[in-house]
Design a protein around this motif. Structure first.
Motif, PDB file in Angstrom:
ATOM      1  N   GLY A  36      43.127 -56.339  -0.224  1.00 17.36           N
ATOM      2  CA  GLY A  36      42.342 -55.134  -0.443  1.00 17.36           C
ATOM      3  C   GLY A  36      42.582 -54.500  -1.801  1.00 17.36           C
ATOM      4  N   GLN A  37      43.496 -55.059  -2.586  1.00 17.13           N
ATOM      5  CA  GLN A  37      43.706 -54.596  -3.959  1.00 17.13           C
ATOM      6  C   GLN A  37      44.163 -55.771  -4.818  1.00 17.13           C
ATOM      7  OE1 GLN A  37      47.246 -52.015  -4.611  1.00 17.13           O
ATOM      8  NE2 GLN A  37      47.457 -52.066  -2.379  1.00 17.13           N
ATOM      9  N   ASP A  38      44.115 -55.577  -6.130  1.00 14.49           N
ATOM     10  CA  ASP A  38      44.487 -56.665  -7.037  1.00 14.49           C
ATOM     11  C   ASP A  38      45.967 -57.024  -6.899  1.00 14.49           C
ATOM     12  OD1 ASP A  38      41.904 -56.532  -7.939  1.00 14.49           O
ATOM     13  OD2 ASP A  38      42.406 -55.828  -9.953  1.00 14.49           O
ATOM     14  N   VAL A  39      46.256 -58.323  -7.014  1.00 13.80           N
ATOM     15  CA  VAL A  39      47.641 -58.812  -7.099  1.00 13.80           C
ATOM     16  C   VAL A  39      47.938 -58.961  -8.586  1.00 13.80           C
ATOM     17  CG1 VAL A  39      49.192 -60.736  -6.591  1.00 13.80           C
ATOM     18  CG2 VAL A  39      47.497 -60.034  -4.891  1.00 13.80           C
ATOM     19  N   VAL A  40      49.032 -58.319  -9.055  1.00 14.14           N
ATOM     20  CA  VAL A  40      49.330 -58.336 -10.488  1.00 14.14           C
ATOM     21  C   VAL A  40      50.464 -59.294 -10.846  1.00 14.14           C
ATOM     22  CG1 VAL A  40      48.381 -56.050 -10.912  1.00 14.14           C
ATOM     23  CG2 VAL A  40      50.794 -56.278 -10.306  1.00 14.14           C
ATOM     24  N   GLU A  41      51.258 -59.709  -9.862  1.00 20.93           N
ATOM     25  CA  GLU A  41      52.334 -60.676 -10.106  1.00 20.93           C
ATOM     26  C   GLU A  41      52.528 -61.548  -8.873  1.00 20.93           C
ATOM     27  OE1 GLU A  41      56.030 -58.853 -11.230  1.00 20.93           O
ATOM     28  OE2 GLU A  41      55.186 -57.913 -13.014  1.00 20.93           O
ATOM     29  N   ILE A  42      52.845 -62.829  -9.141  1.00 27.83           N
ATOM     30  CA  ILE A  42      53.234 -63.761  -8.083  1.00 27.83           C
ATOM     31  C   ILE A  42      54.513 -64.449  -8.531  1.00 27.83           C
ATOM     32  CG2 ILE A  42      52.636 -65.816  -6.748  1.00 27.83           C
ATOM     33  CD1 ILE A  42      49.678 -65.157  -7.197  1.00 27.83           C
ATOM     34  N   HIS A  43      55.542 -64.380  -7.697  1.00 22.71           N
ATOM     35  CA  HIS A  43      56.820 -65.032  -7.976  1.00 22.71           C
ATOM     36  C   HIS A  43      57.164 -65.947  -6.801  1.00 22.71           C
ATOM     37  CE1 HIS A  43      57.707 -62.253 -11.321  1.00 22.71           C
ATOM     38  NE2 HIS A  43      57.069 -61.363 -10.568  1.00 22.71           N
ATOM     39  N   THR A  44      57.905 -66.990  -7.085  1.00 24.17           N
ATOM     40  CA  THR A  44      58.328 -67.931  -6.050  1.00 24.17           C
ATOM     41  C   THR A  44      59.795 -68.290  -6.253  1.00 24.17           C
ATOM     42  OG1 THR A  44      57.847 -70.055  -4.993  1.00 24.17           O
ATOM     43  CG2 THR A  44      57.559 -69.945  -7.375  1.00 24.17           C
ATOM     44  N   ALA A  45      60.404 -68.792  -5.192  1.00 26.49           N
ATOM     45  CA  ALA A  45      61.787 -69.287  -5.254  1.00 26.49           C
ATOM     46  C   ALA A  45      62.037 -70.147  -4.022  1.00 26.49           C
ATOM     47  CB  ALA A  45      62.779 -68.128  -5.284  1.00 26.49           C
ATOM     48  N   PRO A  46      62.860 -71.174  -4.163  1.00 23.93           N
ATOM     49  CA  PRO A  46      63.245 -71.911  -2.961  1.00 23.93           C
ATOM     50  C   PRO A  46      63.904 -70.950  -1.963  1.00 23.93           C
ATOM     51  CG  PRO A  46      63.919 -73.099  -4.927  1.00 23.93           C
ATOM     52  CD  PRO A  46      63.458 -71.741  -5.377  1.00 23.93           C
ATOM     53  N   SER A  47      63.591 -71.091  -0.690  1.00 23.33           N
ATOM     54  CA  SER A  47      64.182 -70.212   0.327  1.00 23.33           C
ATOM     55  C   SER A  47      65.701 -70.315   0.288  1.00 23.33           C
ATOM     56  CB  SER A  47      63.675 -70.602   1.716  1.00 23.33           C
ATOM     57  OG  SER A  47      62.283 -70.393   1.798  1.00 23.33           O
ATOM     58  N   ALA A  48      66.352 -69.238   0.676  1.00 20.82           N
ATOM     59  CA  ALA A  48      67.824 -69.151   0.737  1.00 20.82           C
ATOM     60  C   ALA A  48      68.479 -69.232  -0.634  1.00 20.82           C
ATOM     61  CB  ALA A  48      68.396 -70.199   1.688  1.00 20.82           C
ATOM     62  N   THR A  49      67.742 -68.841  -1.676  1.00 19.60           N
ATOM     63  CA  THR A  49      68.337 -68.750  -3.006  1.00 19.60           C
ATOM     64  C   THR A  49      68.170 -67.331  -3.509  1.00 19.60           C
ATOM     65  OG1 THR A  49      66.289 -69.374  -4.154  1.00 19.60           O
ATOM     66  CG2 THR A  49      67.814 -71.156  -3.597  1.00 19.60           C
ATOM     67  N   ASP A  50      68.946 -66.967  -4.511  1.00 15.83           N
ATOM     68  CA  ASP A  50      68.845 -65.647  -5.122  1.00 15.83           C
ATOM     69  C   ASP A  50      67.891 -65.706  -6.303  1.00 15.83           C
ATOM     70  OD1 ASP A  50      70.725 -64.555  -3.369  1.00 15.83           O
ATOM     71  OD2 ASP A  50      72.400 -65.152  -4.646  1.00 15.83           O
ATOM     72  N   GLY A  51      67.210 -64.605  -6.547  1.00 22.64           N
ATOM     73  CA  GLY A  51      66.359 -64.507  -7.720  1.00 22.64           C
ATOM     74  C   GLY A  51      64.970 -65.060  -7.485  1.00 22.64           C
ATOM     75  N   TRP A  52      64.107 -64.802  -8.465  1.00 14.99           N
ATOM     76  CA  TRP A  52      62.713 -65.215  -8.407  1.00 14.99           C
ATOM     77  C   TRP A  52      62.330 -65.921  -9.692  1.00 14.99           C
ATOM     78  CZ3 TRP A  52      60.255 -64.831  -3.901  1.00 14.99           C
ATOM     79  CH2 TRP A  52      60.717 -63.906  -2.964  1.00 14.99           C
ATOM     80  N   SER A  53      61.265 -66.702  -9.633  1.00 13.53           N
ATOM     81  CA  SER A  53      60.718 -67.344 -10.826  1.00 13.53           C
ATOM     82  C   SER A  53      60.085 -66.284 -11.722  1.00 13.53           C
ATOM     83  CB  SER A  53      59.638 -68.357 -10.427  1.00 13.53           C
ATOM     84  OG  SER A  53      58.482 -67.678  -9.935  1.00 13.53           O
ATOM     85  N   GLU A  54      59.684 -66.718 -12.896  1.00 18.21           N
ATOM     86  CA  GLU A  54      58.853 -65.867 -13.748  1.00 18.21           C
ATOM     87  C   GLU A  54      57.510 -65.683 -13.034  1.00 18.21           C
ATOM     88  OE1 GLU A  54      59.678 -64.476 -16.769  1.00 18.21           O
ATOM     89  OE2 GLU A  54      61.694 -65.235 -16.369  1.00 18.21           O
ATOM     90  N   ASN A  55      56.762 -64.696 -13.449  1.00 22.27           N
ATOM     91  CA  ASN A  55      55.434 -64.457 -12.892  1.00 22.27           C
ATOM     92  C   ASN A  55      54.554 -65.678 -13.162  1.00 22.27           C
ATOM     93  OD1 ASN A  55      53.016 -63.391 -11.993  1.00 22.27           O
ATOM     94  ND2 ASN A  55      52.783 -61.981 -13.699  1.00 22.27           N
ATOM     95  N   ILE A  56      54.062 -66.317 -12.090  1.00 22.31           N
ATOM     96  CA  ILE A  56      53.208 -67.501 -12.282  1.00 22.31           C
ATOM     97  C   ILE A  56      51.743 -67.117 -12.468  1.00 22.31           C
ATOM     98  CG2 ILE A  56      54.795 -69.035 -11.065  1.00 22.31           C
ATOM     99  CD1 ILE A  56      52.871 -68.985  -8.664  1.00 22.31           C
ATOM    100  N   LEU A  57      51.440 -65.847 -12.278  1.00 16.76           N
ATOM    101  CA  LEU A  57      50.081 -65.343 -12.497  1.00 16.76           C
ATOM    102  C   LEU A  57      50.016 -64.834 -13.935  1.00 16.76           C
ATOM    103  CD1 LEU A  57      47.387 -64.766 -11.044  1.00 16.76           C
ATOM    104  CD2 LEU A  57      48.320 -62.545 -10.410  1.00 16.76           C
ATOM    105  N   VAL A  58      49.843 -65.755 -14.866  1.00 18.74           N
ATOM    106  CA  VAL A  58      50.013 -65.440 -16.288  1.00 18.74           C
ATOM    107  C   VAL A  58      48.771 -64.861 -16.953  1.00 18.74           C
ATOM    108  CG1 VAL A  58      51.872 -67.099 -16.656  1.00 18.74           C
ATOM    109  CG2 VAL A  58      49.509 -67.842 -16.909  1.00 18.74           C
ATOM    110  N   ASP A  59      47.612 -65.040 -16.379  1.00 16.24           N
ATOM    111  CA  ASP A  59      46.375 -64.579 -17.017  1.00 16.24           C
ATOM    112  C   ASP A  59      45.784 -63.379 -16.293  1.00 16.24           C
ATOM    113  OD1 ASP A  59      46.453 -66.537 -19.003  1.00 16.24           O
ATOM    114  OD2 ASP A  59      45.434 -67.991 -17.727  1.00 16.24           O
ATOM    115  N   GLY A  60      46.435 -62.224 -16.396  1.00 23.03           N
ATOM    116  CA  GLY A  60      45.891 -61.012 -15.792  1.00 23.03           C
ATOM    117  C   GLY A  60      46.265 -60.860 -14.341  1.00 23.03           C
ATOM    118  N   SER A  61      45.274 -60.521 -13.515  1.00 23.34           N
ATOM    119  CA  SER A  61      45.547 -60.268 -12.108  1.00 23.34           C
ATOM    120  C   SER A  61      44.621 -61.107 -11.225  1.00 23.34           C
ATOM    121  CB  SER A  61      45.355 -58.777 -11.802  1.00 23.34           C
ATOM    122  OG  SER A  61      44.020 -58.393 -12.043  1.00 23.34           O
TER     123      SER A  61
END
Length: 114
Positions: A36-61
């Motif tokens: 219902g609203q724009d997504v401005v960032e998407i991050h991923t990581a293997p489960s059971a790990t700490d931290g997140w990837s860089e934003n994979i949504l690199v071209d806007g929203s």
């Protein structure tokens, strides 16, 4: 001609002594925005790990009802990933332990949980 005979337990021990190498898998996943609203960032990581990837949504929203296809790297030892979606209002939607190996070539709907 001589043949060596191995007992079943010796043969099993020989087979089990070789390491199993994880197979690299790249899954192509199409994210569909049903929040219902724009997504401005998407991050991923293997489960059971700490931290997140860089934003994979690199071209806007990712606009409402829009689609975005990304390649998520995995291997046969690490198919389960967590996703973090940041919305335009700053709220966050997290999906955990998603089997990206099974999602290859499919759509994944980003939705708010009521």
């Amino acid at each position: 001609m001589k043949f060596a005979s191995l007992s079943a337990s010796a043969l099993m021990a020989a087979v089990l002594s070789f390491p199993v190498i994880a197979e690299d898998i790249s899954s192509s996943i199409t994210f569909v925005n049903a929040t219902g609203q724009d997504v401005v960032e998407i991050h991923t990581a293997p489960s059971a790990t700490d931290g997140w990837s860089e934003n994979i949504l690199v071209d806007g929203s990712l606009t409402v009802d829009g689609e975005f296809t990304a390649t998520v790297a995995a291997d046969t030892d690490h198919c389960f990933h967590d996703f973090r979606f940041t919305l335009a209002d700053g709220s966050v939607v997290e999906e955990v332990e998603i089997d990206v190996c099974e999602l290859d070539g499919t759509q994944f709907e980003i939705a708010l949980v009521s």
